[in-house]
Design a protein around this motif. Structure first.
Motif, PDB file in Angstrom:
ATOM      1  N   LEU A  72      91.881 106.625 128.945  1.00  0.00           N
ATOM      2  CA  LEU A  72      90.799 106.562 127.967  1.00  0.00           C
ATOM      3  C   LEU A  72      89.625 105.704 128.436  1.00  0.00           C
ATOM      4  O   LEU A  72      88.476 106.153 128.418  1.00  0.00           O
ATOM      5  CB  LEU A  72      91.324 106.058 126.622  1.00  0.00           C
ATOM      6  CG  LEU A  72      90.278 105.808 125.539  1.00  0.00           C
ATOM      7  CD1 LEU A  72      89.534 107.089 125.198  1.00  0.00           C
ATOM      8  CD2 LEU A  72      90.921 105.215 124.304  1.00  0.00           C
ATOM      9  N   ILE A  73      89.899 104.503 128.871  1.00  0.00           N
ATOM     10  CA  ILE A  73      88.828 103.585 129.269  1.00  0.00           C
ATOM     11  C   ILE A  73      88.071 104.143 130.475  1.00  0.00           C
ATOM     12  O   ILE A  73      86.836 104.144 130.500  1.00  0.00           O
ATOM     13  CB  ILE A  73      89.401 102.184 129.567  1.00  0.00           C
ATOM     14  CG1 ILE A  73      89.983 101.591 128.283  1.00  0.00           C
ATOM     15  CG2 ILE A  73      88.337 101.271 130.154  1.00  0.00           C
ATOM     16  CD1 ILE A  73      90.824 100.350 128.491  1.00  0.00           C
ATOM     17  N   TYR A  74      88.788 104.660 131.454  1.00  0.00           N
ATOM     18  CA  TYR A  74      88.154 105.217 132.647  1.00  0.00           C
ATOM     19  C   TYR A  74      87.365 106.486 132.314  1.00  0.00           C
ATOM     20  O   TYR A  74      86.297 106.720 132.882  1.00  0.00           O
ATOM     21  CB  TYR A  74      89.205 105.517 133.722  1.00  0.00           C
ATOM     22  CG  TYR A  74      89.971 104.290 134.118  1.00  0.00           C
ATOM     23  CD1 TYR A  74      89.372 103.286 134.875  1.00  0.00           C
ATOM     24  CD2 TYR A  74      91.280 104.110 133.697  1.00  0.00           C
ATOM     25  CE1 TYR A  74      90.070 102.142 135.230  1.00  0.00           C
ATOM     26  CE2 TYR A  74      91.992 102.964 134.042  1.00  0.00           C
ATOM     27  CZ  TYR A  74      91.374 101.983 134.799  1.00  0.00           C
ATOM     28  OH  TYR A  74      92.064 100.846 135.141  1.00  0.00           O
ATOM     29  N   SER A  75      87.880 107.275 131.393  1.00  0.00           N
ATOM     30  CA  SER A  75      87.174 108.493 130.980  1.00  0.00           C
ATOM     31  C   SER A  75      85.844 108.141 130.318  1.00  0.00           C
ATOM     32  O   SER A  75      84.812 108.741 130.628  1.00  0.00           O
ATOM     33  CB  SER A  75      88.038 109.308 130.014  1.00  0.00           C
ATOM     34  OG  SER A  75      89.200 109.763 130.656  1.00  0.00           O
ATOM     35  N   LEU A  76      85.865 107.164 129.429  1.00  0.00           N
ATOM     36  CA  LEU A  76      84.624 106.750 128.764  1.00  0.00           C
ATOM     37  C   LEU A  76      83.636 106.168 129.774  1.00  0.00           C
ATOM     38  O   LEU A  76      82.440 106.445 129.714  1.00  0.00           O
ATOM     39  CB  LEU A  76      84.925 105.747 127.654  1.00  0.00           C
ATOM     40  CG  LEU A  76      85.550 106.350 126.398  1.00  0.00           C
ATOM     41  CD1 LEU A  76      86.109 105.263 125.500  1.00  0.00           C
ATOM     42  CD2 LEU A  76      84.549 107.218 125.658  1.00  0.00           C
ATOM     43  N   ALA A  77      84.136 105.383 130.713  1.00  0.00           N
ATOM     44  CA  ALA A  77      83.252 104.820 131.747  1.00  0.00           C
ATOM     45  C   ALA A  77      82.627 105.940 132.575  1.00  0.00           C
ATOM     46  O   ALA A  77      81.427 105.891 132.882  1.00  0.00           O
ATOM     47  CB  ALA A  77      84.028 103.856 132.637  1.00  0.00           C
ATOM     48  N   SER A  78      83.409 106.950 132.911  1.00  0.00           N
ATOM     49  CA  SER A  78      82.869 108.087 133.674  1.00  0.00           C
ATOM     50  C   SER A  78      81.810 108.830 132.874  1.00  0.00           C
ATOM     51  O   SER A  78      80.765 109.206 133.406  1.00  0.00           O
ATOM     52  CB  SER A  78      83.993 109.064 134.051  1.00  0.00           C
ATOM     53  OG  SER A  78      84.868 108.490 134.962  1.00  0.00           O
ATOM     54  N   LYS A  98      84.993  98.746 123.896  1.00  0.00           N
ATOM     55  CA  LYS A  98      83.624  98.695 124.434  1.00  0.00           C
ATOM     56  C   LYS A  98      83.507  97.645 125.531  1.00  0.00           C
ATOM     57  O   LYS A  98      82.855  97.888 126.558  1.00  0.00           O
ATOM     58  CB  LYS A  98      82.616  98.423 123.319  1.00  0.00           C
ATOM     59  CG  LYS A  98      82.433  99.603 122.392  1.00  0.00           C
ATOM     60  CD  LYS A  98      81.323  99.380 121.394  1.00  0.00           C
ATOM     61  CE  LYS A  98      81.822  98.590 120.230  1.00  0.00           C
ATOM     62  NZ  LYS A  98      80.910  98.545 119.084  1.00  0.00           N
ATOM     63  N   ASP A  99      84.149  96.498 125.342  1.00  0.00           N
ATOM     64  CA  ASP A  99      84.109  95.448 126.377  1.00  0.00           C
ATOM     65  C   ASP A  99      84.765  95.921 127.665  1.00  0.00           C
ATOM     66  O   ASP A  99      84.259  95.676 128.771  1.00  0.00           O
ATOM     67  CB  ASP A  99      84.794  94.177 125.874  1.00  0.00           C
ATOM     68  CG  ASP A  99      83.995  93.446 124.803  1.00  0.00           C
ATOM     69  OD1 ASP A  99      82.776  93.734 124.657  1.00  0.00           O
ATOM     70  OD2 ASP A  99      84.588  92.606 124.116  1.00  0.00           O
ATOM     71  N   ALA A 100      85.908  96.607 127.556  1.00  0.00           N
ATOM     72  CA  ALA A 100      86.599  97.102 128.737  1.00  0.00           C
ATOM     73  C   ALA A 100      85.768  98.154 129.463  1.00  0.00           C
ATOM     74  O   ALA A 100      85.654  98.133 130.692  1.00  0.00           O
ATOM     75  CB  ALA A 100      87.957  97.690 128.355  1.00  0.00           C
ATOM     76  N   VAL A 101      85.143  99.046 128.715  1.00  0.00           N
ATOM     77  CA  VAL A 101      84.287 100.074 129.319  1.00  0.00           C
ATOM     78  C   VAL A 101      83.048  99.431 129.937  1.00  0.00           C
ATOM     79  O   VAL A 101      82.629  99.788 131.038  1.00  0.00           O
ATOM     80  CB  VAL A 101      83.913 101.159 128.281  1.00  0.00           C
ATOM     81  CG1 VAL A 101      82.886 102.121 128.851  1.00  0.00           C
ATOM     82  CG2 VAL A 101      85.154 101.906 127.824  1.00  0.00           C
ATOM     83  N   ARG A 102      82.480  98.470 129.234  1.00  0.00           N
ATOM     84  CA  ARG A 102      81.289  97.764 129.739  1.00  0.00           C
ATOM     85  C   ARG A 102      81.608  97.089 131.066  1.00  0.00           C
ATOM     86  O   ARG A 102      80.806  97.115 132.003  1.00  0.00           O
ATOM     87  CB  ARG A 102      80.810  96.755 128.706  1.00  0.00           C
ATOM     88  CG  ARG A 102      79.381  96.324 128.884  1.00  0.00           C
ATOM     89  CD  ARG A 102      78.876  95.476 127.718  1.00  0.00           C
ATOM     90  NE  ARG A 102      78.480  96.338 126.616  1.00  0.00           N
ATOM     91  CZ  ARG A 102      79.039  96.336 125.404  1.00  0.00           C
ATOM     92  NH1 ARG A 102      80.036  95.552 125.130  1.00  0.00           N
ATOM     93  NH2 ARG A 102      78.600  97.164 124.467  1.00  0.00           N
TER      94      ARG A 102
END
Length: 107
Positions: A72-78, A98-102
């Motif tokens: 999930l986190i990597y997908s949102l970052a991509s 949001k912090d992890a994606v940021r």
């Protein structure tokens, strides 16, 4: 137990929003393809340029994404890094997510 940076609500929200984000991304790409095909150049040059673009674009998360909770986190970052979504699209998600994606998008 490993700390997760997202909630069940985040996961459900992601599953709900992803199809719309992907449709919007493919709509944008289709408009870009139309411009490419309508532009100057020989038909064969435009054909092969379109072929190249489609092969590259098929790899984008905004076009094709394996919906896995563990990614999930990597997908949102991509999705953010490729411009499919922006931070406004992330407003409803938890602050931890949001912090992890940021963090990933700033690396």
């Amino acid at each position: 137990m490993q700390y997760q940076h997202f909630t069940e609500k985040d996961w459900k929200l992601f599953r709900k929003k992803l199809p719309d984000w992907q449709e919007a991304c493919m709509d944008r790409l289709n408009r870009e393809y139309i411009l490419l095909l309508s532009g100057q150049g020989s038909p064969s040059d435009k054909f092969w340029e379109l072929d190249k673009r489609i092969r590259e674009d098929q790899k984008m998360a905004g076009v094709q994404l394996s919906m896995r909770r563990s990614n999930l986190i990597y997908s949102l970052a991509s999705l953010i890094n490729e411009g499919t979504i922006d931070w406004k699209d992330m407003e409803e998600f938890s602050d931890d997510l949001k912090d992890a994606v940021r963090f990933l998008t700033s690396c």
